[in-house]
Design a protein around this motif. Structure first.
Motif, short mmCIF file in Angstrom:
data_model
loop_
_atom_site.label_atom_id
_atom_site.label_comp_id
_atom_site.label_asym_id
_atom_site.label_seq_id
_atom_site.Cartn_x
_atom_site.Cartn_y
_atom_site.Cartn_z
N ALA A 1 0.75 -1.25 -0.09
CA ALA A 1 0.05 -0.01 -0.09
C ALA A 1 0.80 0.99 0.11
O ALA A 1 1.97 1.27 0.68
N ALA B 1 2.44 3.81 1.18
CA ALA B 1 2.26 4.58 2.45
C ALA B 1 3.53 5.38 2.08
O ALA B 1 4.59 5.04 1.83
N PRO B 2 3.34 6.81 2.44
CA PRO B 2 4.60 7.53 2.35
C PRO B 2 5.75 7.36 3.16
O PRO B 2 5.74 7.46 4.43
N THR C 1 8.54 5.97 5.95
CA THR C 1 8.21 5.08 7.10
C THR C 1 7.52 5.67 8.28
O THR C 1 6.91 6.77 7.84
N ALA C 2 7.38 4.96 9.31
CA ALA C 2 6.62 5.59 10.39
C ALA C 2 6.98 7.00 10.99
O ALA C 2 6.26 7.77 11.37
N ASP C 3 8.13 7.05 10.94
CA ASP C 3 8.75 8.42 11.18
C ASP C 3 8.95 9.31 10.06
O ASP C 3 9.97 9.79 9.80
N ALA C 4 7.94 9.47 9.16
CA ALA C 4 8.31 10.46 8.03
C ALA C 4 8.51 11.70 8.62
O ALA C 4 7.82 12.11 9.70
N PRO C 5 9.17 12.81 7.92
CA PRO C 5 9.28 13.99 8.31
C PRO C 5 7.77 14.60 8.09
O PRO C 5 6.90 14.10 7.38
N PRO C 6 7.64 15.68 8.53
CA PRO C 6 6.45 16.56 8.70
C PRO C 6 5.86 16.99 7.30
O PRO C 6 6.75 17.02 6.59
N PRO C 7 4.76 17.07 6.97
CA PRO C 7 4.11 17.21 5.72
C PRO C 7 4.89 18.17 4.80
O PRO C 7 4.79 18.01 3.75
N GLN D 1 7.27 17.16 2.54
CA GLN D 1 7.13 15.90 1.61
C GLN D 1 6.53 16.23 0.25
O GLN D 1 6.09 15.51 -0.60
N ARG E 1 -2.61 8.95 8.84
CA ARG E 1 -2.51 7.78 7.93
C ARG E 1 -1.87 8.06 6.63
O ARG E 1 -0.54 7.69 6.12
N TRP F 1 1.16 11.27 7.29
CA TRP F 1 2.31 10.79 8.00
C TRP F 1 2.79 9.60 7.66
O TRP F 1 3.96 9.00 7.98
N ALA G 1 1.46 6.95 9.38
CA ALA G 1 1.09 6.28 10.42
C ALA G 1 0.02 6.56 11.05
O ALA G 1 -0.28 7.88 11.16
N ARG H 1 1.14 8.94 16.41
CA ARG H 1 2.41 9.41 16.86
C ARG H 1 2.50 10.04 18.38
O ARG H 1 1.49 10.62 18.85
N HIS I 1 6.82 19.31 18.08
CA HIS I 1 6.54 18.89 16.57
C HIS I 1 6.33 20.51 15.97
O HIS I 1 5.45 21.00 16.38
#
Lengths: 116, 223, 228
Positions: free
Chosen positions: A36, A38-39, A41-47, A50, B98, B101, B103, B106, B166
């Motif tokens: 799927a 998903a952008p 990893t779980a610790d993606a940088p803030p929007p 991106q 989802r 991010w 996920a 957080r 954040h």
């Protein structure tokens, strides 16, 4: 009396539970669909950081799906709450009127007896 | 004539307008796409949830000091409506997170303190629903309402110390149309919030009077 | 009759509770037994390789503090309520805040006794050497137990009047002590070297701030809580 108040208490809880399940169901779907989109990893940088990445079709579909689920939940909660309140308010005010009428009758009757 | 039905009708129209604002008026956000439209209801709901909590705090303090049941009913009604908005925030938030991010959740100060606030509200609600309706329970709940507010501050500080801040300033980053939409939806939802609190207050007041009248009736029957 | 001084009331209440407790040992024994059972639950649930054990230990320690603490706090005013002495306690000319402080310290003492038993046992069963950092962990747990007592005791007073009090109390108290839990688990993790963080003392300070804020707040509000 007791059981009805219990049921009244449990209804929103079940509603909340069902609503909480919704994202899980979506999550299961996504887990089934291989890779799927998903952008990162779980610790993606803030929007903000991106903006450069490629938007795949799966992600686009997920965005719309989540948007509709979110608004569905909002509608469910707001209108469900309003509807329940409306019913409750009608029931309690009706009960109040009935009780007041009965007390009025009893007091009125007693008064007549004393007078007569 | 009556202000409440008129306000209800107006807020119903307002809710339609809010959807138009969120779905048609604002431009499509460039990086997050359609899912960003959750924000126009998510963010105001979060603020209103905090407002409900604050009102519950004020009502609880008022009740402890004056022992007037109207303060208690005010605290209870605000907590219940705040809880509804809190649920909305906690469910729409992960749905946004989802795709944005990658996920669902957080460990971030704002998320954790919101979740804890809803948890405390839930405890408050369970206490009021199942703990009985006596004077002692009202005071118990009032203490919870008073202790809850500074607690959220501590939770926020703890998670911030733990994870770092954040830098996600959504409101200041958005363009003017987005801001107009956000604040308009906030105003509309605020009206809905107030109406719901008034309605819950009336329901509890009615229930309170029903209990009192029942007691009176049983005393009269005993005579 | 003159109202007795604040700290003498604190001392009398604390001494009375400790004396009756030492005589019957009801609460202390149940707490200690529960702590023992929890130790085995955590040991069976989490035991793994040494590195993992070390990571798990802070959570297990703080969870057992919370769980055993709930038992103690729930019993704070149970004896008074059973004997109908609660009203007498409230109606006496003694300062109510002093009575509450005495009760808080009583709960703290009970938690300390239980933790003295549970902490070494947990460390032993998870095979983590905590001797090097024992002092700071003890301080953290002491302040954490104080935070729990400070929040739990006034709520336990009010719970006397509620239905299902023994179930409702943990539901209400656990969310309220979350800051202590976060700070405690992180602080102990840093002390053990499993959590990345600047220093454990910052978290000690955090718990201390929590204790002061809620302790003073609870003592200040108690007068409002119990007067009819």
């Amino acid at each position: 009396m007791r059981s009805s108040s219990m049921r009244r208490g449990l209804a929103p809880l079940m509603l909340a539970g069902a609503a909480l399940m919704a994202p899980l169901a979506v999550g299961a779907q996504e887990a089934e669909a291989p890779a799927a989109a998903a952008p990162a990893t779980a610790d993606a940088p803030p929007p903000a950081a991106q903006s450069a990445f490629q938007v795949s079709e799966g992600l686009e579909a997920m965005r719309y799906r989540h948007l509709w689920i979110a608004y569905g939940v909002i509608w469910l909660f707001v209108f469900g709450f309003v509807w329940r309140n409306w019913k409750l308010e009608r029931a309690t005010s009706r009960e109040l009127d009935a009780l007041e009428a009965r007390i009025g009758d009893l007091e009125g009757g007693a008064g007549v007896k004393v007078d007569g | 004539m009556k202000p409440f039905p008129i306000a209800t009708a107006l807020s119903a129209i307002g809710l339609f307008a809010a959807h138009w604002l969120a779905f048609d008026f604002v431009p499509m956000e460039r990086t997050m796409g359609a899912v960003q439209r959750i924000f126009y209801f998510h963010v105001p709901s979060a603020w209103l949830c905090y407002l409900g909590f604050l009102m519950c705090f004020v009502g609880s303090v008022g009740y402890l000091w004056t022992r007037r049941s109207r303060w208690d009913l005010f605290a209870l009604a605000s907590a219940e409506v705040g809880l509804i908005f809190g649920f909305i925030v906690l469910i729409t938030g992960p749905l946004w997170a989802r795709p944005a991010w990658g996920a669902w959740w957080r460990w971030e100060p704002r998320l954790v303190s919101m979740a804890l606030m809803v948890l405390i509200f839930c405890a408050y609600w369970v206490l009021r629903s199942y703990g009985g309706s006596g004077e002692g329970v009202k005071r118990f709940a009032a203490i919870l309402g008073v202790f809850g507010a500074p607690n959220i501050v501590f939770v926020h500080l703890a998670v911030r110390k733990w994870r770092g801040t954040h830098p996600d300033q959504v409101v200041s980053r958005s363009n003017s149309d987005m801001r107009i939409a956000l604040y308009s939806v906030l105003a509309i939802l605020l009206v809905v919030f107030v109406l719901l609190v008034v309605q819950r207050y009336r329901i509890h007041k009615n229930a309170f009077r029903v209990r009192a009248l029942r007691r009176r009736l049983s005393r009269m029957g005993a005579m | 009759m003159n109202a007795p001084g604040f700290f003498s009331v604190v001392g009398v209440v604390l001494a009375k509770d400790l004396r009756t407790e030492l005589r019957s040992k009801q609460t202390l024994m149940t707490m200690a037994m529960f702590g023992l059972v929890l130790t085995f639950v955590f040991a069976f649930g989490f035991v793994a390789d040494p590195a993992t054990n070390k990571k798990v230990l802070p959570g297990a320690l703080w969870a057992s503090l919370l769980f055993t603490g709930t038992l103690g706090v729930g019993r704070t005013f149970a004896r008074e309520a059973e004997l109908g002495a609660f009203a007498a306690l409230v109606l006496s000319p003694a300062d109510r805040a002093a009575v509450l402080l005495g009760k808080m310290l009583g709960n703290l003492a009970m938690s300390i006794v239980v933790m003295v038993l549970v902490v070494p046992l947990l460390a032993l069963m998870l095979r983590v050497d905590i001797t090097a950092t024992a002092a700071i962990i003890a301080l953290q747990l002491l302040l954490g137990a104080l935070g729990f007592a400070v929040v739990g005791t006034p709520l336990a007073v009010m719970a006397v009047n509620a239905r299902f009090a023994e179930v409702l109390l943990p539901i209400v108290v656990f969310p309220l002590v979350t800051p202590v839990l976060i700070a405690g688990v992180k602080g102990t993790g840093i002390a053990l070297g499993t959590t990345i963080g600047e220093d454990a003392w910052g978290w000690v300070q955090f718990i201390a701030a929590f204790d002061v804020a809620f302790g003073v707040g609870g003592l200040f509000l108690f007068e409002r809580m119990v007067t009819e």
